[in-house]
Design a protein around this motif. Structure first.
Motif, PDB file in Angstrom:
ATOM      1  N   PRO A  49       0.822  -1.214   0.000  1.00 32.54           N
ATOM      2  CA  PRO A  49       0.000   0.000   0.000  1.00 32.54           C
ATOM      3  C   PRO A  49       0.854   1.262   0.000  1.00 32.54           C
ATOM      4  CG  PRO A  49      -0.764  -1.534   1.678  1.00 32.54           C
ATOM      5  CD  PRO A  49       0.530  -2.073   1.142  1.00 32.54           C
ATOM      6  N   GLN A  50       0.368   2.257  -0.693  1.00 32.29           N
ATOM      7  CA  GLN A  50       1.009   3.567  -0.708  1.00 32.29           C
ATOM      8  C   GLN A  50      -0.035   4.584  -0.262  1.00 32.29           C
ATOM      9  OE1 GLN A  50       2.727   4.379  -4.511  1.00 32.29           O
ATOM     10  NE2 GLN A  50       3.749   2.410  -4.625  1.00 32.29           N
ATOM     11  N   TYR A  51       0.430   5.615   0.365  1.00 35.53           N
ATOM     12  CA  TYR A  51      -0.473   6.628   0.895  1.00 35.53           C
ATOM     13  C   TYR A  51      -0.197   7.966   0.229  1.00 35.53           C
ATOM     14  CZ  TYR A  51      -1.349   3.036   4.306  1.00 35.53           C
ATOM     15  OH  TYR A  51      -1.686   1.841   4.892  1.00 35.53           O
ATOM     16  N   GLU A  52      -1.227   8.546  -0.315  1.00 40.03           N
ATOM     17  CA  GLU A  52      -1.123   9.853  -0.952  1.00 40.03           C
ATOM     18  C   GLU A  52      -1.163  10.930   0.139  1.00 40.03           C
ATOM     19  OE1 GLU A  52      -0.790  10.645  -4.288  1.00 40.03           O
ATOM     20  OE2 GLU A  52      -0.422   8.497  -4.504  1.00 40.03           O
ATOM     21  N   TYR A  58      -1.660  14.719   1.972  1.00 42.15           N
ATOM     22  CA  TYR A  58      -2.709  15.735   2.036  1.00 42.15           C
ATOM     23  C   TYR A  58      -2.617  16.610   0.795  1.00 42.15           C
ATOM     24  CZ  TYR A  58      -5.438  19.685   3.700  1.00 42.15           C
ATOM     25  OH  TYR A  58      -6.375  20.666   3.806  1.00 42.15           O
ATOM     26  N   GLU A  89      -4.903  12.248   0.628  1.00 46.22           N
ATOM     27  CA  GLU A  89      -4.912  11.294   1.730  1.00 46.22           C
ATOM     28  C   GLU A  89      -5.617   9.996   1.365  1.00 46.22           C
ATOM     29  OE1 GLU A  89      -6.322  13.157   5.295  1.00 46.22           O
ATOM     30  OE2 GLU A  89      -4.672  14.573   5.312  1.00 46.22           O
ATOM     31  N   GLU A  90      -5.214   9.437   0.245  1.00 43.66           N
ATOM     32  CA  GLU A  90      -5.820   8.217  -0.249  1.00 43.66           C
ATOM     33  C   GLU A  90      -4.854   7.056  -0.056  1.00 43.66           C
ATOM     34  OE1 GLU A  90      -7.797   6.611  -4.409  1.00 43.66           O
ATOM     35  OE2 GLU A  90      -6.671   8.456  -4.392  1.00 43.66           O
ATOM     36  N   ARG A  91      -5.394   5.894   0.245  1.00 45.45           N
ATOM     37  CA  ARG A  91      -4.588   4.679   0.383  1.00 45.45           C
ATOM     38  C   ARG A  91      -4.715   3.905  -0.921  1.00 45.45           C
ATOM     39  NH1 ARG A  91      -4.957  -0.787   1.734  1.00 45.45           N
ATOM     40  NH2 ARG A  91      -3.325  -1.524   3.122  1.00 45.45           N
ATOM     41  N   LEU A  92      -3.588   3.693  -1.600  1.00 46.89           N
ATOM     42  CA  LEU A  92      -3.567   2.931  -2.835  1.00 46.89           C
ATOM     43  C   LEU A  92      -3.180   1.493  -2.500  1.00 46.89           C
ATOM     44  CD1 LEU A  92      -1.654   5.545  -5.013  1.00 46.89           C
ATOM     45  CD2 LEU A  92      -4.125   5.208  -4.830  1.00 46.89           C
ATOM     46  N   MET A  93      -4.039   0.563  -2.850  1.00 47.59           N
ATOM     47  CA  MET A  93      -3.813  -0.833  -2.488  1.00 47.59           C
ATOM     48  C   MET A  93      -2.677  -1.436  -3.303  1.00 47.59           C
ATOM     49  SD  MET A  93      -7.700  -2.199  -2.001  1.00 47.59           S
ATOM     50  CE  MET A  93      -7.156  -3.796  -1.445  1.00 47.59           C
ATOM     51  N   ASP A 109      -2.270  -6.611  -0.209  1.00 51.02           N
ATOM     52  CA  ASP A 109      -3.590  -6.484   0.413  1.00 51.02           C
ATOM     53  C   ASP A 109      -4.490  -7.684   0.123  1.00 51.02           C
ATOM     54  OD1 ASP A 109      -3.412  -3.870   1.694  1.00 51.02           O
ATOM     55  OD2 ASP A 109      -3.314  -3.065  -0.340  1.00 51.02           O
ATOM     56  N   GLU A 111       1.846  -2.813   8.424  1.00 51.19           N
ATOM     57  CA  GLU A 111       0.515  -2.665   7.838  1.00 51.19           C
ATOM     58  C   GLU A 111      -0.337  -1.733   8.654  1.00 51.19           C
ATOM     59  OE1 GLU A 111      -1.064  -6.539   6.393  1.00 51.19           O
ATOM     60  OE2 GLU A 111       0.848  -7.251   7.169  1.00 51.19           O
TER      61      GLU A 111
END
Length: 103
Positions: free
Chosen positions: A59-62, A64, A67-71, A75, A103
């Motif tokens: 997972p990667q987090y975008e 602010y 603030e989206e979690r990219l699977m 996962d 995680e």
């Protein structure tokens, strides 16, 4: 969900995955390996070995303001556990081999 319902869901999902793979020429996913092992009732140690040898995305987090979690493909393993396609011990064995980021 009963065992029969879980099996029906797994078979239906595998059909969708296969159709997608034919169109995209994509590699085998962890989900596909897990569902095939579940449907065929194949050796679970072989499944754990195959899953442990795969390369995963995580997972990667975008930041602010998104603030989206990219699977990632990783996962698919906890999800398979929650859906009871793999056991806790199997998930932990793969986790120990892969050593995913926290995680």
């Amino acid at each position: 969900m009963t065992s029969d319902e879980r099996m029906e869901r797994a078979v239906a999902r595998l059909a969708k995955i296969e159709a997608w793979r034919v169109k995209t020429n994509a590699d085998t996913t962890p989900e596909e390996l897990i569902l095939r092992a579940y449907v065929s009732r194949s050796d679970r140690a072989e499944l754990v070995s195959a899953l442990s040898a795969m390369e995963y995305t995580f997972p990667q987090y975008e930041p602010y303001p998104v603030e989206e979690r990219l699977m990632g493909t990783w996962d698919q393993l906890p999800l398979a556990y929650y859906q009871k396609y793999i056991s806790h011990d199997e998930l932990e064995a793969v986790r120990a081999a892969v050593k995913p980021p926290q995680e």
